[in-house]
Design a protein around this motif. Structure first.
Motif, PDB file in Angstrom:
ATOM      1  N   ASP A  16     -28.828 -13.446 -10.974  1.00 25.78           N
ATOM      2  CA  ASP A  16     -27.780 -12.503 -11.338  1.00 25.78           C
ATOM      3  C   ASP A  16     -27.596 -12.508 -12.843  1.00 25.78           C
ATOM      4  O   ASP A  16     -27.740 -13.549 -13.492  1.00 25.78           O
ATOM      5  CB  ASP A  16     -26.449 -12.892 -10.695  1.00 25.78           C
ATOM      6  CG  ASP A  16     -26.427 -12.676  -9.200  1.00 25.78           C
ATOM      7  OD1 ASP A  16     -27.351 -12.025  -8.666  1.00 25.78           O
ATOM      8  OD2 ASP A  16     -25.480 -13.150  -8.554  1.00 25.78           O
ATOM      9  N   ARG A  17     -27.264 -11.329 -13.383  1.00 22.38           N
ATOM     10  CA  ARG A  17     -26.843 -11.200 -14.765  1.00 22.38           C
ATOM     11  C   ARG A  17     -25.549 -10.389 -14.741  1.00 22.38           C
ATOM     12  O   ARG A  17     -25.309  -9.598 -13.832  1.00 22.38           O
ATOM     13  CB  ARG A  17     -27.909 -10.506 -15.623  1.00 22.38           C
ATOM     14  CG  ARG A  17     -29.221 -11.283 -15.722  1.00 22.38           C
ATOM     15  CD  ARG A  17     -29.035 -12.631 -16.412  1.00 22.38           C
ATOM     16  NE  ARG A  17     -30.279 -13.389 -16.496  1.00 22.38           N
ATOM     17  CZ  ARG A  17     -30.565 -14.457 -15.753  1.00 22.38           C
ATOM     18  NH1 ARG A  17     -29.679 -14.893 -14.855  1.00 22.38           N
ATOM     19  NH2 ARG A  17     -31.698 -15.095 -15.903  1.00 22.38           N
ATOM     20  N   PHE A  18     -24.729 -10.584 -15.760  1.00 23.37           N
ATOM     21  CA  PHE A  18     -23.379 -10.029 -15.778  1.00 23.37           C
ATOM     22  C   PHE A  18     -23.220  -9.117 -16.994  1.00 23.37           C
ATOM     23  O   PHE A  18     -23.646  -9.476 -18.097  1.00 23.37           O
ATOM     24  CB  PHE A  18     -22.361 -11.175 -15.794  1.00 23.37           C
ATOM     25  CG  PHE A  18     -22.518 -12.062 -14.586  1.00 23.37           C
ATOM     26  CD1 PHE A  18     -21.772 -11.826 -13.443  1.00 23.37           C
ATOM     27  CD2 PHE A  18     -23.448 -13.084 -14.569  1.00 23.37           C
ATOM     28  CE1 PHE A  18     -21.943 -12.611 -12.319  1.00 23.37           C
ATOM     29  CE2 PHE A  18     -23.628 -13.882 -13.445  1.00 23.37           C
ATOM     30  CZ  PHE A  18     -22.871 -13.643 -12.317  1.00 23.37           C
ATOM     31  N   GLN A  42     -26.208  -4.519  -6.895  1.00 19.82           N
ATOM     32  CA  GLN A  42     -25.076  -4.495  -7.820  1.00 19.82           C
ATOM     33  C   GLN A  42     -23.751  -4.731  -7.135  1.00 19.82           C
ATOM     34  O   GLN A  42     -23.604  -4.503  -5.937  1.00 19.82           O
ATOM     35  CB  GLN A  42     -25.031  -3.128  -8.495  1.00 19.82           C
ATOM     36  CG  GLN A  42     -24.706  -2.016  -7.499  1.00 19.82           C
ATOM     37  CD  GLN A  42     -25.228  -0.666  -7.928  1.00 19.82           C
ATOM     38  OE1 GLN A  42     -26.214  -0.574  -8.631  1.00 19.82           O
ATOM     39  NE2 GLN A  42     -24.554   0.383  -7.501  1.00 19.82           N
ATOM     40  N   GLN A  80     -22.042  -6.941 -11.833  1.00 20.81           N
ATOM     41  CA  GLN A  80     -22.869  -8.087 -11.501  1.00 20.81           C
ATOM     42  C   GLN A  80     -24.171  -7.511 -10.961  1.00 20.81           C
ATOM     43  O   GLN A  80     -24.179  -6.811  -9.948  1.00 20.81           O
ATOM     44  CB  GLN A  80     -22.204  -8.975 -10.454  1.00 20.81           C
ATOM     45  CG  GLN A  80     -23.021 -10.198 -10.113  1.00 20.81           C
ATOM     46  CD  GLN A  80     -22.285 -11.127  -9.159  1.00 20.81           C
ATOM     47  OE1 GLN A  80     -21.101 -10.957  -8.877  1.00 20.81           O
ATOM     48  NE2 GLN A  80     -22.996 -12.113  -8.659  1.00 20.81           N
ATOM     49  N   HIS A  82     -28.162  -8.050  -9.710  1.00 17.10           N
ATOM     50  CA  HIS A  82     -29.092  -9.031  -9.147  1.00 17.10           C
ATOM     51  C   HIS A  82     -30.516  -8.502  -9.251  1.00 17.10           C
ATOM     52  O   HIS A  82     -30.801  -7.385  -8.825  1.00 17.10           O
ATOM     53  CB  HIS A  82     -28.767  -9.335  -7.684  1.00 17.10           C
ATOM     54  CG  HIS A  82     -29.694 -10.348  -7.093  1.00 17.10           C
ATOM     55  ND1 HIS A  82     -29.599 -11.688  -7.388  1.00 17.10           N
ATOM     56  CD2 HIS A  82     -30.767 -10.212  -6.273  1.00 17.10           C
ATOM     57  CE1 HIS A  82     -30.557 -12.341  -6.748  1.00 17.10           C
ATOM     58  NE2 HIS A  82     -31.283 -11.464  -6.068  1.00 17.10           N
ATOM     59  N   ASN A  83     -31.392  -9.313  -9.814  1.00 16.80           N
ATOM     60  CA  ASN A  83     -32.815  -8.997  -9.884  1.00 16.80           C
ATOM     61  C   ASN A  83     -33.537  -9.869  -8.873  1.00 16.80           C
ATOM     62  O   ASN A  83     -33.533 -11.089  -8.991  1.00 16.80           O
ATOM     63  CB  ASN A  83     -33.370  -9.257 -11.286  1.00 16.80           C
ATOM     64  CG  ASN A  83     -34.858  -8.976 -11.361  1.00 16.80           C
ATOM     65  OD1 ASN A  83     -35.379  -8.098 -10.690  1.00 16.80           O
ATOM     66  ND2 ASN A  83     -35.545  -9.737 -12.189  1.00 16.80           N
TER      67      ASN A  83
END
Length: 169
Positions: A16-18, A42, A80, A82-83
Motif C-alpha cells: 500500500d501507498r498513501f 483503492q 490508500q 494498493h499495488n
C-alpha cells in the motif's frame, strides 16, 4: 498517473501507498464528481470521511459524488492505493461546479503528497504531511500501459479537448 517515488515493480509490489491532496474551494459546490482509478485497488476518504463507496464502477475506475462532502475553504482527498503486481499508479479527476457556475478541475499531479505508510490520522484534515514525499508523475491519462487497456477505462479522465489534442499530436 502518479505514484510514490520508487520502482513500483520491485519496491512497491504487494504494498500500500498513501496519498493526500488538499485544495481550497472559494464557494459552495453545486455539484462535485470524482473519478478515481488505482492500479490495483483503492480506498478513498474525503475530509476525514470514509472509506467511501463509489456511485459507479467501470472496471478499475470509480465515480464518487462529493457534493455534500466538500465545503468552502480547505478540503482533503486521501487515497490508500494498493499495488498487487508490476506497475502502479493513481489517476484522479475531480470536477467541481460552484454555486455561481464556475468549474474547478483538480487532477492527480506532482502536488499530491505520498508516503509508504499511513500513520494514525493520515486521512484526516489537519494531519501534518510536510515530511511526506511529493508524488511522481508517471504520465497523463494517455500513458501506457493503462491507456486503451480494457481494465483501465480512461474515458472519464479525459475531456473532448484533450482527446482532440492527443489525436493531433
Amino acid at each position: 498517473w502518479i505514484w510514490y517515488p520508487e520502482d513500483a515493480v520491485y519496491e512497491g509490489r504487494n504494498a500500500d501507498r498513501f496519498f493526500r491532496h488538499t485544495f481550497e474551494l472559494p464557494a459552495p459546490p453545486r455539484h462535485a464528481e470524482l473519478w478515481l482509478m488505482v492500479d490495483d485497488s483503492q480506498a478513498l476518504w474525503v475530509n476525514g470521511q470514509g472509506p467511501l463507496e463509489p456511485e459507479e464502477r467501470r472496471a478499475a475506475a470509480a465515480r464518487y459524488l462529493l457534493t455534500d462532502r466538500l465545503r468552502v475553504g480547505a478540503n482533503l482527498l486521501a487515497v490508500q492505493a494498493h499495488n498487487a503486481t508490476s506497475v502502479a499508479g493513481v489517476l484522479a479527476r475531480l470536477t467541481v461546479t460552484l454555486a455561481d457556475g464556475r468549474e474547478l478541475v483538480i487532477t492527480s499531479n506532482g502536488a499530491w503528497r505520498t508516503a509508504r505508510e499511513g500513520p494514525e490520522g493520515w486521512n484526516l484534515p489537519g494531519f501534518d504531511d510536510t515530511d511526506w514525499q511529493q508524488a511522481v508523475v508517471a504520465g497523463s491519462a494517455f500513458a501506457a500501459p493503462w491507456y486503451e487497456h480494457g481494465s483501465f477505462p480512461t474515458e472519464p479522465f479525459i475531456t473532448d479537448a484533450e482527446r482532440v489534442a492527443y489525436a493531433e499530436w
